[in-house]
Design an enzyme around this catalytic site. Structure first.
Site, short mmCIF file in Angstrom:
data_model
loop_
_atom_site.label_atom_id
_atom_site.label_comp_id
_atom_site.label_asym_id
_atom_site.label_seq_id
_atom_site.Cartn_x
_atom_site.Cartn_y
_atom_site.Cartn_z
CG ASP A 82 -38.00 -12.29 -54.12
OD1 ASP A 82 -39.16 -11.98 -53.76
OD2 ASP A 82 -37.33 -13.16 -53.55
CD GLU A 140 -41.44 -15.39 -50.04
OE1 GLU A 140 -41.51 -16.28 -49.18
OE2 GLU A 140 -41.41 -15.64 -51.26
#
Length: 395
Positions: A82, A140
């Site tokens: 991400d 994350e």
């Protein structure tokens, strides 16, 4: 030709391809739990390499498996996926095309390195004794963290307890440098949301009000006793408040003050105790001055523990691959990472890959709008992961 020499040669040959991959991913970032296009792109790249054993995990993540030419043990190599809600200001042709979203933490480099590693493992399949699982993990950067969701997936649970290895870029380390820290490495992270309610009034007549701003100020200062006097000096702890909203005016005392902050440490027992102490402290202080306080705590990631044996073994192998002069020890780091979830359930190692280069003005910190990497790090990072995986399974 030694294994290390074979891998270095292949990494060198493949590096231009994966620089292009990194640039594509950098130009098309997606926020946590929204990595749909990223997931499709990664799956397509894996299929092109001939990796067909691919499973969806945590909705936008992937778990792919590469089996070696010989039977043996198994391990997991992990990359996050991400991006962050940051407006990129880099003047590069591959800058983010998704305005307000940026790979400012290097996850584009992590994915590219792991793909490069995958191609090396496939090319050297006969050198691979056992099985390597490639985990492309979403989210994350956002609680509860994609790792916590991956670990609940049946396909992941079937793997059993395996070594987990993760790599993260560090712009404060020169490119070519690899950093390790055995034991406690990164901090837990909890988010704090504090509301202090007093009684608003005219700033010239404070006797008729309950000054929530003054009370909030006392609480912010006093709360540091949690770290300076209640925590053991041997236990790293950080309490920081980064957002304070007191919506009054030069002559208006507001009814309430809203505060956001974070608490981080490297001891789970102290973490639990500290948050209870903090809640008791802020409530009591507010009440003693005629106000009320409510502390909401959003529990985040645990602290990250690098398995002593695994980390020592990987460090020795890293020295063999990049040279002793390029492998360094690291201090504990009060940043947090959801790789920590794996580290509490599996023997794990999370190490750092240097990507900084001051000669090229590549030295901006993580989570900044000008973050970038020296892309020669991809050759090192991808090659090293492949070398560590093959060496670990051989041993």
């Amino acid at each position: 030709m030694t294994l290390g020499e074979k891998i270095k040669q292949k990494a060198r040959e493949l590096a231009p391809k994966y620089i292009d991959v990194r640039r594509y991913l950098h130009a098309h970032p997606e926020l946590s739990f929204q990595e749909f296009d990223t997931c499709r792109y990664l799956k397509d790249q894996l299929l092109k390499l001939g990796v067909n054993d691919i499973h969806s995990v945590a909705n936008t993540g992937l778990l792919a498996t590469i089996k070696g030419g010989k039977e043996g043990r198994q391990l997991v190599l992990r990359s996050d996926m991400d991006a962050l809600p940051i407006l990129e200001t880099n003047d590069v042709e591959f800058a983010s095309r998704n305005e307000g979203v940026m790979h400012a933490c290097g996850h584009d480099a992590h994915m590219s390195s792991l793909l490069l590693c995958a191609e090396i493992l496939i090319d050297l399949k006969e050198e691979l004794r056992g099985t390597v699982h490639l985990l492309f993990q979403p989210a994350e950067e956002l609680m509860p963290g994609g790792a916590s969701l991956v670990m609940k997936e049946p396909v992941y649970q079937k793997l059993g307890q395996l070594p987990h290895i993760g790599q993260h870029v560090r712009p404060d380390l020169p490119v070519g440098t690899i950093g390790f820290r055995p034991g406690k490495f990164m901090a837990s992270m909890d988010e704090l949301f504090l509301t202090i309610k007093g009684k608003g009034g005219h700033a010239a007549m404070p006797e008729n009000a309950v000054d929530s701003v003054l009370i909030a100020s006392h609480i912010i200062v006093a709360a540091q006793q949690l770290v300076s006097r209640m925590a053991s000096p041997k236990t790293p702890s950080v309490l920081s408040f980064g957002k304070v909203i007191a919506d009054g005016a030069i002559n208006v005392l507001p009814d309430e003050v809203y505060i956001e902050g974070t608490f981080r440490t490297m001891d789970e027992a102290w973490r639990s105790s500290a948050l209870k102490k903090l809640n008791k402290m802020v409530v009591a202080m507010a009440e003693s001055m005629g106000a009320t306080a409510e502390l909401k705590i959003k529990h985040g990631y645990p602290h990250l523990i690098n398995d002593q044996s695994l980390t020592s073994e990987l460090r020795v192998n890293a020295i063999s691959f990049v040279g002793k002069e390029n492998v360094i020890g690291l201090d504990q780091w009060m940043a947090s990472e959801d790789f920590s979830y794996y580290s509490h359930e599996h023997p794990s190692c999370f190490y750092m890959l240097g990507v900084g280069n001051s000669d090229k003005n590549i030295d901006s910190g993580l989570h900044t709008s000008t973050f970038n990497i020296d892309e020669s790090a991809l050759e090192i990072g991808g090659g090293l992961m492949a070398f560590l995986a093959i060496s670990k399974l051989r041993d």
